[in-house]
Write a protein that holds these residues in place. Structure first.
Motif, PDB file in Angstrom:
ATOM      1  N   GLN A 320       0.819  -1.206   0.000  1.00 37.69           N
ATOM      2  CA  GLN A 320       0.000   0.000   0.000  1.00 37.69           C
ATOM      3  C   GLN A 320       0.854   1.257   0.000  1.00 37.69           C
ATOM      4  OE1 GLN A 320      -2.321  -0.871   3.488  1.00 37.69           O
ATOM      5  NE2 GLN A 320      -3.948  -1.921   2.350  1.00 37.69           N
ATOM      6  N   SER A 321       1.993   1.227   0.706  1.00 40.89           N
ATOM      7  CA  SER A 321       2.887   2.387   0.710  1.00 40.89           C
ATOM      8  C   SER A 321       3.526   2.608  -0.654  1.00 40.89           C
ATOM      9  CB  SER A 321       3.983   2.207   1.765  1.00 40.89           C
ATOM     10  OG  SER A 321       4.822   1.105   1.432  1.00 40.89           O
ATOM     11  N   ASP A 322       3.680   1.543  -1.448  1.00 42.36           N
ATOM     12  CA  ASP A 322       4.218   1.675  -2.800  1.00 42.36           C
ATOM     13  C   ASP A 322       3.162   2.101  -3.807  1.00 42.36           C
ATOM     14  OD1 ASP A 322       6.733   0.970  -1.984  1.00 42.36           O
ATOM     15  OD2 ASP A 322       6.572  -1.136  -2.567  1.00 42.36           O
ATOM     16  N   GLY A 323       1.930   2.257  -3.344  1.00 43.30           N
ATOM     17  CA  GLY A 323       0.863   2.691  -4.240  1.00 43.30           C
ATOM     18  C   GLY A 323       0.323   1.592  -5.129  1.00 43.30           C
ATOM     19  N   VAL A 324       0.543   0.331  -4.749  1.00 42.61           N
ATOM     20  CA  VAL A 324       0.045  -0.803  -5.535  1.00 42.61           C
ATOM     21  C   VAL A 324      -1.255  -1.275  -4.905  1.00 42.61           C
ATOM     22  CG1 VAL A 324       0.534  -3.119  -6.405  1.00 42.61           C
ATOM     23  CG2 VAL A 324       2.394  -1.454  -6.158  1.00 42.61           C
ATOM     24  N   GLU A 325      -2.322  -1.217  -5.666  1.00 39.26           N
ATOM     25  CA  GLU A 325      -3.635  -1.595  -5.149  1.00 39.26           C
ATOM     26  C   GLU A 325      -3.760  -3.119  -5.096  1.00 39.26           C
ATOM     27  OE1 GLU A 325      -6.079   0.162  -3.934  1.00 39.26           O
ATOM     28  OE2 GLU A 325      -5.020   2.077  -4.208  1.00 39.26           O
ATOM     29  N   PRO A 326      -4.136  -3.687  -3.949  1.00 36.76           N
ATOM     30  CA  PRO A 326      -4.320  -5.141  -3.871  1.00 36.76           C
ATOM     31  C   PRO A 326      -5.532  -5.576  -4.691  1.00 36.76           C
ATOM     32  CG  PRO A 326      -5.032  -4.095  -1.831  1.00 36.76           C
ATOM     33  CD  PRO A 326      -4.398  -3.021  -2.659  1.00 36.76           C
ATOM     34  N   ASN A 327      -5.448  -6.760  -5.242  1.00 33.06           N
ATOM     35  CA  ASN A 327      -6.562  -7.312  -5.993  1.00 33.06           C
ATOM     36  C   ASN A 327      -7.064  -8.582  -5.300  1.00 33.06           C
ATOM     37  OD1 ASN A 327      -4.559  -9.150  -6.563  1.00 33.06           O
ATOM     38  ND2 ASN A 327      -4.335  -8.550  -8.699  1.00 33.06           N
ATOM     39  N   LYS A 328      -7.958  -9.295  -5.945  1.00 32.40           N
ATOM     40  CA  LYS A 328      -8.562 -10.465  -5.302  1.00 32.40           C
ATOM     41  C   LYS A 328      -7.545 -11.571  -5.069  1.00 32.40           C
ATOM     42  CE  LYS A 328     -10.225 -11.985  -9.837  1.00 32.40           C
ATOM     43  NZ  LYS A 328     -11.441 -12.248 -10.652  1.00 32.40           N
ATOM     44  N   TYR A 329      -6.488 -11.612  -5.870  1.00 32.34           N
ATOM     45  CA  TYR A 329      -5.483 -12.649  -5.685  1.00 32.34           C
ATOM     46  C   TYR A 329      -4.633 -12.376  -4.453  1.00 32.34           C
ATOM     47  CZ  TYR A 329      -7.001 -13.101 -10.483  1.00 32.34           C
ATOM     48  OH  TYR A 329      -7.772 -13.224 -11.600  1.00 32.34           O
ATOM     49  N   VAL A 330      -4.405 -11.116  -4.157  1.00 36.37           N
ATOM     50  CA  VAL A 330      -3.705 -10.759  -2.931  1.00 36.37           C
ATOM     51  C   VAL A 330      -4.553 -11.140  -1.719  1.00 36.37           C
ATOM     52  CG1 VAL A 330      -2.814  -8.832  -1.567  1.00 36.37           C
ATOM     53  CG2 VAL A 330      -2.388  -8.918  -4.032  1.00 36.37           C
ATOM     54  N   TYR A 331      -5.838 -10.820  -1.770  1.00 35.97           N
ATOM     55  CA  TYR A 331      -6.721 -11.186  -0.664  1.00 35.97           C
ATOM     56  C   TYR A 331      -6.812 -12.704  -0.509  1.00 35.97           C
ATOM     57  CZ  TYR A 331      -8.354  -6.413   0.084  1.00 35.97           C
ATOM     58  OH  TYR A 331      -8.428  -5.081   0.402  1.00 35.97           O
ATOM     59  N   ALA A 332      -6.765 -13.430  -1.620  1.00 35.53           N
ATOM     60  CA  ALA A 332      -6.796 -14.895  -1.533  1.00 35.53           C
ATOM     61  C   ALA A 332      -5.563 -15.415  -0.805  1.00 35.53           C
ATOM     62  CB  ALA A 332      -6.877 -15.496  -2.933  1.00 35.53           C
ATOM     63  N   SER A 333      -4.412 -14.829  -1.067  1.00 37.29           N
ATOM     64  CA  SER A 333      -3.194 -15.251  -0.368  1.00 37.29           C
ATOM     65  C   SER A 333      -3.289 -14.961   1.123  1.00 37.29           C
ATOM     66  CB  SER A 333      -1.977 -14.536  -0.969  1.00 37.29           C
ATOM     67  OG  SER A 333      -1.796 -14.877  -2.325  1.00 37.29           O
ATOM     68  N   LEU A 334      -3.871 -13.819   1.469  1.00 39.93           N
ATOM     69  CA  LEU A 334      -4.034 -13.492   2.886  1.00 39.93           C
ATOM     70  C   LEU A 334      -5.002 -14.464   3.568  1.00 39.93           C
ATOM     71  CD1 LEU A 334      -4.273  -9.598   2.595  1.00 39.93           C
ATOM     72  CD2 LEU A 334      -2.345 -10.919   3.476  1.00 39.93           C
ATOM     73  N   MET A 335      -6.065 -14.819   2.890  1.00 40.40           N
ATOM     74  CA  MET A 335      -7.008 -15.788   3.461  1.00 40.40           C
ATOM     75  C   MET A 335      -6.349 -17.151   3.629  1.00 40.40           C
ATOM     76  SD  MET A 335     -10.555 -14.891   1.423  1.00 40.40           S
ATOM     77  CE  MET A 335     -11.480 -16.150   2.303  1.00 40.40           C
ATOM     78  N   LYS A 336      -5.559 -17.546   2.644  1.00 42.82           N
ATOM     79  CA  LYS A 336      -4.852 -18.826   2.731  1.00 42.82           C
ATOM     80  C   LYS A 336      -3.909 -18.839   3.928  1.00 42.82           C
ATOM     81  CE  LYS A 336      -3.193 -22.755   1.039  1.00 42.82           C
ATOM     82  NZ  LYS A 336      -3.984 -23.986   0.869  1.00 42.82           N
ATOM     83  N   SER A 337      -3.184 -17.745   4.123  1.00 38.94           N
ATOM     84  CA  SER A 337      -2.267 -17.661   5.250  1.00 38.94           C
ATOM     85  C   SER A 337      -3.017 -17.756   6.572  1.00 38.94           C
ATOM     86  CB  SER A 337      -1.478 -16.352   5.185  1.00 38.94           C
ATOM     87  OG  SER A 337      -0.638 -16.201   6.296  1.00 38.94           O
ATOM     88  N   SER A 338      -4.175 -17.130   6.660  1.00 39.72           N
ATOM     89  CA  SER A 338      -4.961 -17.179   7.893  1.00 39.72           C
ATOM     90  C   SER A 338      -5.432 -18.593   8.192  1.00 39.72           C
ATOM     91  CB  SER A 338      -6.161 -16.235   7.781  1.00 39.72           C
ATOM     92  OG  SER A 338      -5.743 -14.906   7.512  1.00 39.72           O
ATOM     93  N   LEU A 339      -5.843 -19.327   7.157  1.00 41.81           N
ATOM     94  CA  LEU A 339      -6.316 -20.691   7.368  1.00 41.81           C
ATOM     95  C   LEU A 339      -5.189 -21.609   7.804  1.00 41.81           C
ATOM     96  CD1 LEU A 339      -8.753 -21.031   4.342  1.00 41.81           C
ATOM     97  CD2 LEU A 339      -9.365 -20.947   6.762  1.00 41.81           C
TER      98      LEU A 339
END
Length: 628
Positions: A320-339
């Motif tokens: 986010q500090s680099d100005g790169v907007e996360p997409n659904k694939y980024v959120y999928a990786s975060l969900m995978k890490s949480s599981l």
């Protein structure tokens, strides 16, 4: 899911890049058409060189049909076409997908009295090679050999590229030998084709040896050769060799490009190596390559495989500090890490945050949502919501549930012994045309679970998931029994010694001895309760498997040997000879597919079932002979 997420991220980024490229190309085509009209309206006389420049620009703008039209207009205006202009016409026809028209250009040149140059024949060779037309390619190569110039490095490279395309490694090495024997030294394009042939044949070590030998000979390689080699390493999960190859090329003066670091990250991601992935990302930033959402997604996928949720959140903040907007694939990786980190609540919160950002979910994120719901402590409360997610996916053609989605919900249903819901889910899966995989069969068989003696909680049998948690507790009962026995023996020895000391020792030990006697008297009742609960659990699961067998028979689908062996073991434990006979008959009818390694176990189980009830084994015996 992490690999699918990163692959999808690459696809999504590529689609966005293509959209931007299409917009720029549209502007370029409009400007090109305007210039072409102005040239015709001006007093300037168009010649072959200018026409060739316009045609080449049209091909680069991905409008080859415009290039063909320009050629015809120029010829109608008395522009004398030369060999170079005809060569560009061959390229235009090939880009339009008209290979026969491209070959016909040679006939037109002969009619016009224009001798083909080596460049023209090389282009025709390339057209034939890309079409997989080996005889025509070799025909054009023979024509090149008959010219006064003879084949050059481009001619040989077409042959090498064809061998790599056809995965003919031995022919590629033979072309290299002939090429050098004719006095033509390979260039970077030659080595890129050779490395691609080695990678296609899964000979990565030989490919690296070829590159090292070329560097030792002073050959000038480029990033294309490096990326071809890195792509092979990424496919085979060999991230250590990928780092080594990148360093070797840097030492040779070859500067890696953005694709090189992307392939290096891909190798780490596929190998589920978070440490090397962070090192690759750091190396990319040090080289001045700006990370994209695709590279961030691959880094997060590698971190997610290790369940490093804290590091994933740090990377997200950096993104986010680099100005790169996360997409659904980024959120999928975060969900995978949480599981993986056993935090399903966090995965649910991440999905809700993704929806708040108006980012549409896809099959991967919906599947992760189902997994998160089925991993909740109070599964009964969240199972209905998981079914609702499946309904949402079925209503959207772009994110239809796949076998991973069905497996996640099937695991949840079996976790609470909702066997009827599990059968209904499998029916829905088969109706949707989704084929079960080995994970599906493992869940149906639940072989490890069915052999665990379940305990009771308030007189109620535990579910299969709860029974697996209690496996170690069952082992603990046996350990306690052996310890009590040891205490009894020591007490007996003290009694044999007699005297005041022995009497005092017995007086001290009497409370624990009383507890041991009480425990031993209670254990038979406990064991009987455990046995009844275990039988109830096994009977329920056997009934589930028999329903699944009937369901698969209805759809004319096959089950694997794991389900067959698990069902036979349950029949043996429950003394269910009739169900065993039905299973053996299903196997004889081809309803089960057993591997060769499973045949011996199946025969042994069938034999035990025949011996367990001599009076009721005729049906099992006959069905077993038919199956054999």
């Amino acid at each position: 899911s992490a690999t699918d997420s990163a692959t999808g991220s690459a696809t999504g980024s590529a689609m966005q890049t293509n959209a931007d490229s299409d917009a720029r190309a549209s502007d370029d085509v409009h400007m090109l058409r305007t210039l072409w009209r102005r040239i015709w309206l001006s007093p300037l006389r168009l010649d072959a060189k200018q026409t060739n420049l316009f045609m080449s620009a049209a091909i680069r703008c991905r409008v080859p049909s415009l290039a063909v039209s320009m050629f015809e207009q120029a010829c109608a205006a008395d522009v004398t076409a030369n060999a170079q202009l005809y060569t560009t016409l061959v390229k235009a026809h090939h880009a339009c997908g008209r290979s026969l028209e491209a070959y016909a250009v040679l006939t037109r040149m002969a009619a016009e009295g224009v001798a083909p140059e080596r460049r023209t024949l090389n282009t025709l060779m390339s057209v034939a090679a890309k079409q997989g037309d080996r005889p025509r390619m070799l025909h054009f190569f023979k024509m090149v050999e008959e010219t006064s110039e003879g084949p050059d490095v481009v001619s040989w490279n077409v042959l090498l590229d064809y061998c790599a395309q056809q995965k003919e490694l031995h022919k590629a090495t033979d072309v290299l030998r002939r090429m050098r024997a004719r006095g033509t030294q390979p260039n970077a394009v030659s080595y890129a084709s050779l490395v691609r042939a080695y990678v296609g044949a899964d000979e990565l070590d030989e490919a690296r040896g070829l590159v090292d030998a070329a560097m030792a000979d002073g050959a000038k390689l480029d990033a294309v050769v490096l990326n071809t080699l890195l792509g092979g390493y990424a496919k085979r999960l060999r991230h250590h060799e990928a780092f080594s190859a990148l360093q070797a090329f840097e030492n040779a003066g070859v500067r890696p490009d953005a694709l090189s670091y992307s392939l290096l990250l891909s190798a780490c991601m596929r190998a589920r190596a978070p440490g090397p992935a962070k090192a690759a990302f750091r190396k990319m930033r040090e080289a001045g390559v700006r990370p994209t959402v695709r590279t961030y997604s691959m880094l997060l996928s590698a971190l997610a495989a290790a369940g490093d949720l804290d590091e994933c959140e740090r990377v997200l903040r950096q993104m986010q500090s680099d100005g790169v907007e996360p997409n659904k694939y980024v959120y999928a990786s975060l969900m995978k890490s949480s599981l993986i980190a056993a935090q399903p609540e966090t995965a649910l919160a991440i999905f809700e945050q993704m929806e708040e950002q108006l980012i549409a979910a896809d099959t991967v994120t919906y599947t992760l949502l189902v997994r998160a719901l089925c991993a909740q402590p109070h599964l009964d409360m969240h199972l209905r919501r998981a079914w609702n997610v499946l309904d949402r996916m079925a209503d959207d053609a772009d994110c239809a549930p796949n076998v991973v989605t069905f497996n996640a919900l099937l695991d949840g249903c079996l976790g609470v012994d909702a066997h009827d819901d599990a059968v209904a889910l499998l029916r829905r899966m088969l109706n949707a045309g989704v084929s079960p995989n080995s994970a599906t069969f493992a869940l149906i068989a639940a072989e490890a679970m069915s052999l665990i003696p379940s305990r009771t909680a308030g007189g109620k049998p535990l579910t299969t998931r709860e029974a697996s948690r209690e496996a170690h507790s069952t082992k603990g009962v046996s350990a306690d029994s052996s310890e009590d026995s040891g205490g009894d023996k020591s007490g007996d020895k003290s009694g044999e010694g007699g005297g005041e000391h022995a009497a005092g020792a017995m007086a001290v030990r009497s409370p624990s001895r009383a507890r041991a006697l009480a425990q031993r008297s209670a254990r038979p009742r406990e064991r009987r309760a455990v046995s009844r609960a275990a039988d109830a659990t096994r009977a329920a699961h056997l009934g589930f498997i028999m329903d699944v067998v009937a369901l698969f028979a209805e759809f004319r689908r096959q089950l694997d040997g794991q389900c067959y062996l698990s069902a036979l073991r349950l029949c043996l434990q429950l003394d269910e000879v009739e169900n065993a006979a039905a299973l053996v008959e299903h196997r004889a009818n081809g309803r089960f597919v057993l591997r060769s390694a499973q045949l011996e176990s199946a025969a042994a189980l069938e034999k035990q079932l025949m011996q367990s009830r001599p009076t009721a084994t005729n049906s099992v015996d006959g069905a077993s002979r038919d199956a054999s």
